[in-house]
Motif scaffolding. Structure first.
Motif, PDB file in Angstrom:
ATOM      1  N   THR A   1       0.834  -1.198   0.000  1.00  0.00           N
ATOM      2  CA  THR A   1       0.000   0.000   0.000  1.00  0.00           C
ATOM      3  C   THR A   1       0.867   1.245   0.000  1.00  0.00           C
ATOM      4  O   THR A   1       2.030   1.212   0.421  1.00  0.00           O
ATOM      5  CB  THR A   1      -0.920   0.052   1.238  1.00  0.00           C
ATOM      6  N   ARG A   2       0.280   2.312  -0.457  1.00  0.00           N
ATOM      7  CA  ARG A   2       0.975   3.592  -0.437  1.00  0.00           C
ATOM      8  C   ARG A   2       1.307   3.975   0.999  1.00  0.00           C
ATOM      9  O   ARG A   2       2.418   4.418   1.299  1.00  0.00           O
ATOM     10  CB  ARG A   2       0.103   4.662  -1.098  1.00  0.00           C
ATOM     11  N   GLN A   3       0.360   3.778   1.911  1.00  0.00           N
ATOM     12  CA  GLN A   3       0.566   4.146   3.304  1.00  0.00           C
ATOM     13  C   GLN A   3       1.722   3.381   3.941  1.00  0.00           C
ATOM     14  O   GLN A   3       2.540   3.963   4.647  1.00  0.00           O
ATOM     15  CB  GLN A   3      -0.720   3.937   4.121  1.00  0.00           C
ATOM     16  N   SER A   4       1.783   2.075   3.703  1.00  0.00           N
ATOM     17  CA  SER A   4       2.868   1.286   4.302  1.00  0.00           C
ATOM     18  C   SER A   4       4.222   1.663   3.693  1.00  0.00           C
ATOM     19  O   SER A   4       5.235   1.699   4.397  1.00  0.00           O
ATOM     20  CB  SER A   4       2.617  -0.217   4.155  1.00  0.00           C
ATOM     21  N   THR A   5       4.223   1.970   2.422  1.00  0.00           N
ATOM     22  CA  THR A   5       5.465   2.381   1.753  1.00  0.00           C
ATOM     23  C   THR A   5       5.947   3.719   2.293  1.00  0.00           C
ATOM     24  O   THR A   5       7.137   3.896   2.574  1.00  0.00           O
ATOM     25  CB  THR A   5       5.248   2.445   0.227  1.00  0.00           C
ATOM     26  N   VAL A   6       5.020   4.651   2.462  1.00  0.00           N
ATOM     27  CA  VAL A   6       5.372   5.971   3.001  1.00  0.00           C
ATOM     28  C   VAL A   6       5.870   5.826   4.441  1.00  0.00           C
ATOM     29  O   VAL A   6       6.891   6.431   4.809  1.00  0.00           O
ATOM     30  CB  VAL A   6       4.172   6.940   2.921  1.00  0.00           C
ATOM     31  N   ARG A   7       5.186   5.030   5.249  1.00  0.00           N
ATOM     32  CA  ARG A   7       5.627   4.838   6.646  1.00  0.00           C
ATOM     33  C   ARG A   7       7.044   4.263   6.703  1.00  0.00           C
ATOM     34  O   ARG A   7       7.874   4.689   7.507  1.00  0.00           O
ATOM     35  CB  ARG A   7       4.648   3.936   7.407  1.00  0.00           C
ATOM     36  N   TRP A   8       7.317   3.296   5.835  1.00  0.00           N
ATOM     37  CA  TRP A   8       8.657   2.710   5.792  1.00  0.00           C
ATOM     38  C   TRP A   8       9.694   3.774   5.406  1.00  0.00           C
ATOM     39  O   TRP A   8      10.739   3.891   6.064  1.00  0.00           O
ATOM     40  CB  TRP A   8       8.695   1.531   4.815  1.00  0.00           C
ATOM     41  N   ALA A   9       9.398   4.544   4.360  1.00  0.00           N
ATOM     42  CA  ALA A   9      10.337   5.583   3.916  1.00  0.00           C
ATOM     43  C   ALA A   9      10.561   6.616   5.017  1.00  0.00           C
ATOM     44  O   ALA A   9      11.699   7.039   5.263  1.00  0.00           O
ATOM     45  CB  ALA A   9       9.822   6.258   2.641  1.00  0.00           C
ATOM     46  N   GLN A  10       9.502   7.003   5.688  1.00  0.00           N
ATOM     47  CA  GLN A  10       9.633   7.982   6.773  1.00  0.00           C
ATOM     48  C   GLN A  10      10.506   7.441   7.899  1.00  0.00           C
ATOM     49  O   GLN A  10      11.320   8.171   8.472  1.00  0.00           O
ATOM     50  CB  GLN A  10       8.256   8.388   7.297  1.00  0.00           C
ATOM     51  N   ALA A  11      10.362   6.166   8.214  1.00  0.00           N
ATOM     52  CA  ALA A  11      11.200   5.566   9.260  1.00  0.00           C
ATOM     53  C   ALA A  11      12.671   5.571   8.848  1.00  0.00           C
ATOM     54  O   ALA A  11      13.550   5.861   9.662  1.00  0.00           O
ATOM     55  CB  ALA A  11      10.732   4.134   9.554  1.00  0.00           C
ATOM     56  N   GLN A  12      12.932   5.279   7.578  1.00  0.00           N
ATOM     57  CA  GLN A  12      14.322   5.292   7.103  1.00  0.00           C
ATOM     58  C   GLN A  12      14.896   6.704   7.128  1.00  0.00           C
ATOM     59  O   GLN A  12      16.064   6.906   7.481  1.00  0.00           O
ATOM     60  CB  GLN A  12      14.418   4.713   5.684  1.00  0.00           C
ATOM     61  N   LEU A  13      14.075   7.680   6.770  1.00  0.00           N
ATOM     62  CA  LEU A  13      14.528   9.073   6.810  1.00  0.00           C
ATOM     63  C   LEU A  13      14.800   9.509   8.240  1.00  0.00           C
ATOM     64  O   LEU A  13      15.798  10.184   8.517  1.00  0.00           O
ATOM     65  CB  LEU A  13      13.490   9.990   6.148  1.00  0.00           C
TER      66      LEU A  13
END
Length: 137
Positions: free
Chosen positions: A24-36
């Motif tokens: 999902t877009r939401q899970s992908t964004v959450r993952w990217a935000q955690a990496q950032l």
């Protein structure tokens, strides 16, 4: 320069899963935000990929996902080409990146930022464009 950065392959994998409808877009964004948040990257090309994935939370996707998905697909293709260019010649990639970055900065910030890029080895002193205040024009 070592181009190894495991997060690059993970970014690509997650992006492809999103585009294939496997994430999902939401899970992908959450993952990217955690990496950032964790500063999980070594190279700026990975940081760019994470920023692009993070930007998906601003996108308004239609029910079919066509508009957001097509933009995300185009962003992925550009980023993947950027990664390929980086892996082929990281020194040149960082030089281009640094010069483009300097060009976007307000003039008063350029000298200090250029000095940081030179210190990091991304630019040589001769690569740095002179500001108007230094050239006297």
């Amino acid at each position: 320069m070592d181009t190894a950065d495991p997060i690059i392959d993970e970014i690509a994998s997650r992006w492809r899963a999103l585009l294939a409808g496997e994430a999902t877009r939401q899970s992908t964004v959450r993952w990217a935000q955690a990496q950032l948040t964790n500063q999980s990257w070594t190279h700026e090309v990975a940081h760019r990929g994470l920023q692009l994935l993070n930007d998906l939370h601003h996108e308004r996707w239609t029910v079919a996902g066509a508009l957001g998905c097509e933009r995300s697909r185009a962003d992925y293709v550009r980023w993947a080409a950027d990664v390929e260019s980086f892996r082929a010649d990281p020194v040149s990639w960082y030089r281009v990146y640094s010069l483009e970055f300097l060009d976007r900065l307000p003039e008063y910030m350029r000298d200090r930022t250029a000095a940081m890029f030179v210190a990091a080895g991304y630019l040589r002193a001769g690569d740095v464009p002179q500001t108007e205040s230094k050239t006297g024009t």
